[in-house]
Enzyme design. Structure first.
Site, mmCIF file in Angstrom:
data_model
loop_
_atom_site.group_PDB
_atom_site.id
_atom_site.type_symbol
_atom_site.label_atom_id
_atom_site.label_comp_id
_atom_site.label_asym_id
_atom_site.label_seq_id
_atom_site.Cartn_x
_atom_site.Cartn_y
_atom_site.Cartn_z
ATOM 1 N N GLY A 73 0.816 -1.208 0.000
ATOM 2 C CA GLY A 73 0.000 0.000 0.000
ATOM 3 C C GLY A 73 0.847 1.253 0.000
ATOM 4 N N SER A 114 5.305 -6.796 -9.013
ATOM 5 C CA SER A 114 5.438 -5.450 -8.434
ATOM 6 C C SER A 114 5.839 -5.480 -6.970
ATOM 7 C CB SER A 114 4.094 -4.715 -8.570
ATOM 8 O OG SER A 114 3.033 -5.533 -8.086
ATOM 9 N N LYS A 140 0.216 -17.703 -7.287
ATOM 10 C CA LYS A 140 1.661 -17.651 -7.523
ATOM 11 C C LYS A 140 2.434 -17.650 -6.210
ATOM 12 C CE LYS A 140 1.800 -12.948 -6.678
ATOM 13 N NZ LYS A 140 2.669 -12.143 -5.809
ATOM 14 N N ARG A 177 8.729 -12.493 -0.001
ATOM 15 C CA ARG A 177 8.524 -13.120 1.315
ATOM 16 C C ARG A 177 8.153 -14.590 1.191
ATOM 17 N NH1 ARG A 177 5.802 -8.173 1.758
ATOM 18 N NH2 ARG A 177 3.823 -9.233 1.370
#
Length: 354
Positions: free
Chosen positions: A15, A146, A199, A269
């Site tokens: 965000g 992204s 994914k 992550r």
């Protein structure tokens, strides 16, 4: 470009990264964060020290801890709340006048699935079931390869804005067309959402294989490419079973592009979680998958693929489809099979389908 008044609900890394891109592009951006320390560090020091440390933020970006304030009067509202809290976040803003009358264009960045009594739901379906009826079929989903860190830095990033309403897809595409972002429109709302969620499951397994490959005489780059290709097949199988409308979605940046960066990037992550399964036996802290999800804060970061894995497994059972890699991760996290035994079963015994 005309400056827009934009609200972002969620002060996490993604965000913040997208809010920074919009602010850097000249838009006025106000972000809602639950944590007072996020408000303090962004407003006073122009840095989100908790979730995106080390990245200087534009003065066009401010933070409030009042969600109603952030939602009020905005031309665009971008939802960046974690999937576990998505519905409760949306319920807080439904009475805001510009939301109640549908004048604000709403888009979501949230990845994953949301549990319900009749099975896991996708993000936009969840949002639209809570929002006023005028939003049905009119919300927009934004995804693509992204990582927040590169978006915050202004490094070139491709995104897809998907909506059943082509006009709203274009509106969000144009809003996001700021320096560093290339944005494309799509009508395949389901396919893009499935790519964004599934994914992460594949990336956890990829991370585990990557950790094993460092000291293996059996696995290396070739095996990792084999796994990724097979993973893309599973994402497409799941997407088409869920109602995706465009097969080319899975070969676009929302499919192969997002899968590639999630598996390979140093920022990932989910890749890191897979590596930690092998390198530090991180699963020893948990008794099974439900225990992991309930106590996911003990991981120290959010591996979204671990949560998504549970819901992918449930969808596969409901639709009677077999996804070998996704099912394997479910068994690993549920302590039904050891990671090395699964990789041996998958890649050496030839159970992978690429």
């Amino acid at each position: 470009m005309e400056s827009k008044n934009v609200g972002v609900l969620g002060g996490g890394a993604w965000g913040t990264g997208l809010a920074q891109a919009l602010a850097r592009g000249g838009h006025t951006v106000q972000m809602w964060a639950l944590e007072p320390e996020v408000k303090e560090s962004v407003n006073k020091e122009h840095e989100n020290k908790r979730y995106l440390p080390g990245y200087k933020l534009s003065e066009n970006l401010t933070v409030s801890n009042d969600i109603i304030e952030v939602a009020t009067g905005k031309e665009f509202l971008i939802i960046a709340s974690p999937s576990l809290f998505l519905a409760s976040t949306i319920r807080k803003i439904t009475a805001v006048p510009n939301i109640a009358d549908g004048t604000t264009v709403i888009a979501s960045l949230t990845k994953g699935f949301v549990p319900s009594a009749d099975g896991p739901k996708l993000i936009l379906e969840t949002i639209e079931n809570v929002l006023p009826g005028i939003y049905k079929g009119n919300t927009v989903y934004v995804a693509g390869p992204s990582h927040a860190e590169e978006v915050a830095m202004g490094k070139l990033t491709g995104l897809i804005a998907a909506s059943e309403n082509p006009k709203n897809s274009i509106k969000v595409r144009e809003l996001l067309r700021v320096p560093g972002l290339m944005v494309y429109s799509s009508l395949d709302v389901i396919g893009v959402q499935i790519c964004a969620a599934a994914k992460n499951v594949i990336a956890v397994v990829y991370g585990a294989l990557d950790a094993v490959s460092e000291h293996s005489q059996t696995f290396g780059d070739n095996a990792e490419s084999l796994l990724m290709a097979a993973g893309l097949n599973e994402i497409q199988t799941l997407g088409m079973a869920m109602g995706a409308t465009h097969p080319e979605t899975f070969t676009s940046i929302s499919g192969v592009g997002d899968l590639d960066v999630t598996c390979k990037s140093k920022y990932g992550r989910n890749r890191r979680f897979g590596q930690d399964i092998i390198k530090s036996d991180i699963l020893s802290k948990f008794s099974n998958l439900d225990d992991l999800i309930e106590n996911i804060g003990k991981v120290g970061y959010l591996p979204e693929g671990a949560v998504a894995c549970k819901y992918v497994h449930e969808i596969c059972e409901r639709k009677n489809i077999k996804l070998t890699i996704c099912d394997g991760l479910y068994r690993i996290l549920n302590k039904e099979i050891r990671p090395l035994d699964f990789l041996d079963e998958l890649l050496i015994q030839g159970k992978v389908h690429a």
